[in-house]
Design a protein around this motif. Sequence first.
Motif, PDB file in Angstrom:
ATOM      1  N   PHE A   6      54.915  -4.089 -27.708  1.00 38.84           N
ATOM      2  CA  PHE A   6      56.115  -5.335 -27.747  1.00 38.84           C
ATOM      3  C   PHE A   6      55.497  -6.419 -27.492  1.00 38.84           C
ATOM      4  N   GLY A   7      54.384  -6.692 -27.690  1.00 44.03           N
ATOM      5  CA  GLY A   7      53.701  -8.099 -27.365  1.00 44.03           C
ATOM      6  C   GLY A   7      53.776  -8.522 -25.812  1.00 44.03           C
ATOM      7  N   ALA A   8      53.788  -7.650 -24.978  1.00 45.85           N
ATOM      8  CA  ALA A   8      53.621  -8.109 -23.365  1.00 45.85           C
ATOM      9  C   ALA A   8      52.141  -8.100 -22.910  1.00 45.85           C
ATOM     10  N   HIS A   9      52.140  -9.010 -21.922  1.00 52.36           N
ATOM     11  CA  HIS A   9      50.814  -8.921 -21.084  1.00 52.36           C
ATOM     12  C   HIS A   9      51.143  -7.876 -20.111  1.00 52.36           C
ATOM     13  N   VAL A  10      49.990  -7.017 -20.111  1.00 50.48           N
ATOM     14  CA  VAL A  10      50.205  -5.980 -19.571  1.00 50.48           C
ATOM     15  C   VAL A  10      49.270  -5.724 -18.080  1.00 50.48           C
ATOM     16  N   THR A  11      49.903  -5.408 -16.977  1.00 54.24           N
ATOM     17  CA  THR A  11      48.574  -5.156 -15.856  1.00 54.24           C
ATOM     18  C   THR A  11      49.215  -3.733 -15.375  1.00 54.24           C
ATOM     19  N   GLY A  12      48.024  -2.874 -15.382  1.00 45.38           N
ATOM     20  CA  GLY A  12      48.188  -1.470 -15.143  1.00 45.38           C
ATOM     21  C   GLY A  12      47.714  -1.217 -13.463  1.00 45.38           C
ATOM     22  N   VAL A  13      48.517  -0.310 -13.106  1.00 50.30           N
ATOM     23  CA  VAL A  13      48.047  -0.085 -11.613  1.00 50.30           C
ATOM     24  C   VAL A  13      47.573   1.474 -11.436  1.00 50.30           C
TER      25      VAL A  13
ATOM     26  N   ALA B 289      62.053   3.362 -20.955  1.00 52.28           N
ATOM     27  CA  ALA B 289      62.097   2.449 -19.749  1.00 52.28           C
ATOM     28  C   ALA B 289      61.757   1.260 -20.015  1.00 52.28           C
ATOM     29  N   LEU B 290      60.738   1.043 -21.130  1.00 53.52           N
ATOM     30  CA  LEU B 290      60.568  -0.265 -21.490  1.00 53.52           C
ATOM     31  C   LEU B 290      61.622  -1.355 -22.336  1.00 53.52           C
ATOM     32  N   ARG B 291      62.293  -0.198 -23.463  1.00 55.34           N
ATOM     33  CA  ARG B 291      62.902  -0.971 -24.417  1.00 55.34           C
ATOM     34  C   ARG B 291      64.532  -0.994 -23.912  1.00 55.34           C
ATOM     35  N   ASP B 292      64.932   0.199 -23.375  1.00 56.26           N
ATOM     36  CA  ASP B 292      66.330   0.179 -23.098  1.00 56.26           C
ATOM     37  C   ASP B 292      66.604  -0.085 -21.624  1.00 56.26           C
ATOM     38  N   GLY B 293      65.789   0.152 -20.822  1.00 53.14           N
ATOM     39  CA  GLY B 293      66.104   0.033 -19.192  1.00 53.14           C
ATOM     40  C   GLY B 293      65.510  -1.627 -18.961  1.00 53.14           C
ATOM     41  N   GLY B 294      64.111  -1.667 -19.452  1.00 48.61           N
ATOM     42  CA  GLY B 294      63.540  -2.886 -19.163  1.00 48.61           C
ATOM     43  C   GLY B 294      64.100  -4.021 -20.082  1.00 48.61           C
ATOM     44  N   ARG B 295      64.386  -3.750 -21.266  1.00 46.56           N
ATOM     45  CA  ARG B 295      64.583  -4.538 -22.450  1.00 46.56           C
ATOM     46  C   ARG B 295      63.578  -5.607 -22.514  1.00 46.56           C
ATOM     47  N   ILE B 296      62.521  -5.079 -22.868  1.00 51.05           N
ATOM     48  CA  ILE B 296      61.201  -5.801 -22.895  1.00 51.05           C
ATOM     49  C   ILE B 296      61.214  -6.850 -24.044  1.00 51.05           C
ATOM     50  N   GLU B 297      60.651  -7.976 -23.941  1.00 48.14           N
ATOM     51  CA  GLU B 297      60.293  -9.077 -24.881  1.00 48.14           C
ATOM     52  C   GLU B 297      59.080  -9.404 -24.950  1.00 48.14           C
ATOM     53  N   ALA B 298      58.703  -9.742 -26.059  1.00 51.68           N
ATOM     54  CA  ALA B 298      57.299 -10.466 -26.357  1.00 51.68           C
ATOM     55  C   ALA B 298      57.264 -11.453 -25.379  1.00 51.68           C
ATOM     56  N   GLY B 299      55.772 -11.654 -24.797  1.00 56.01           N
ATOM     57  CA  GLY B 299      55.366 -12.711 -23.928  1.00 56.01           C
ATOM     58  C   GLY B 299      55.497 -12.475 -22.585  1.00 56.01           C
ATOM     59  N   GLN B 300      56.425 -11.476 -22.052  1.00 54.87           N
ATOM     60  CA  GLN B 300      56.516 -11.150 -20.721  1.00 54.87           C
ATOM     61  C   GLN B 300      55.492 -10.583 -20.127  1.00 54.87           C
ATOM     62  N   ARG B 301      55.337 -10.725 -19.030  1.00 55.48           N
ATOM     63  CA  ARG B 301      54.376 -10.210 -18.010  1.00 55.48           C
ATOM     64  C   ARG B 301      54.871  -8.887 -17.460  1.00 55.48           C
TER      65      ARG B 301
END
Length: 329
Positions: A170-177, A137-149
């Motif tokens: 992955f270096g993201a700023h994470v908000t969990g719900v 979900a993060l790597r392939d679907g979201g193509r997550i990058e460092a620094g993203q919210r």
Amino acid sequence: MKAMVQDVYGPPAVLRLEETDRPVPGKGEVLVRVHAAAVDQGVWHLVAGMPYAIRAAGFGLRAPKSRVPGMDLAGRVEAVGPDVTRFRPGDEVYGSGTGSFAEYARAKEDRLAPKPVNLGFEAAAAVPVSGCTALKALRDGGRIEAGQRVLILGASGGVGSYAVQLAKTFGAHVTGVCSGAKADLVRSLGADEVVDYLHEDPVDGRRRYDLVLDIAGNRRLSRLRRALTARGTLVIVGGEEGGRWIGGNQRQLTALLLSPFISQNLRPLASVEHHSDLQVLTDLIEAGKVTPAVDRTYPLAEAPDAIRHLREGQVRGKLVIRVGGPQEH
């Protein structure tokens, strides 16, 4: 062998513990002596045969083709089928297979990996399906990058508990719900911020995110899009609402149709466990960057209770089924 079996679709009560034949591994398959398995929403869907689209997808129109449920597993290789080259009897493995709520289960060779050396069998069984789903979900679907919210809806569940940890790696700023009762768990997993959805709407548009993961949710796409930046990405990971016929897949179909016409990226996720993804998770687990969050462990005979508990929505992380063999390595 002992196994939980079902002859009809229905509630967890249709499952019963009985003696049944040991499966035989086919070409490219491994027979695993199961020490532990795990429960996720996919298990419930296959036990219940809901939504009906599952039955039409090849799992059995009137009755389940596979009498034994369960996918996640951890154990030791008992035997290997023709053309298997990566494993031999005695190897400690984890991954996904067919019918893991049993003392023995078949698994395709490419859906298994060596068990992380720092995890016992129970903890390892909690990883494969949910961990691989979160990674994809993060790597392939979201193509997550460092620094993203990143906003993770459903951060305290099986997939969400891994998604929080992986997003941080992955270096993201994470908000969990999650609900307030589970906020301590989500913080312990590394979330930078936690939102209690019972007291605050996380997608009211006041804060925007580069990437939103909606895990087994039911919010409308129009609401989820309010939480995205102009070119942000929404990844839909399952869904637990939407009726008997296609369930939460209705939102995924709508996302596919809408995404080409807007600047935001709306991506449904289809995840299949693969040994290469399991190896990524193994490396992170052995490095201490990812840890399974196991809420509770049940003996095999109480697997129906585990499924019921999952559906009540109070689980923090993963539920594990203890099948046999040593509980810690």
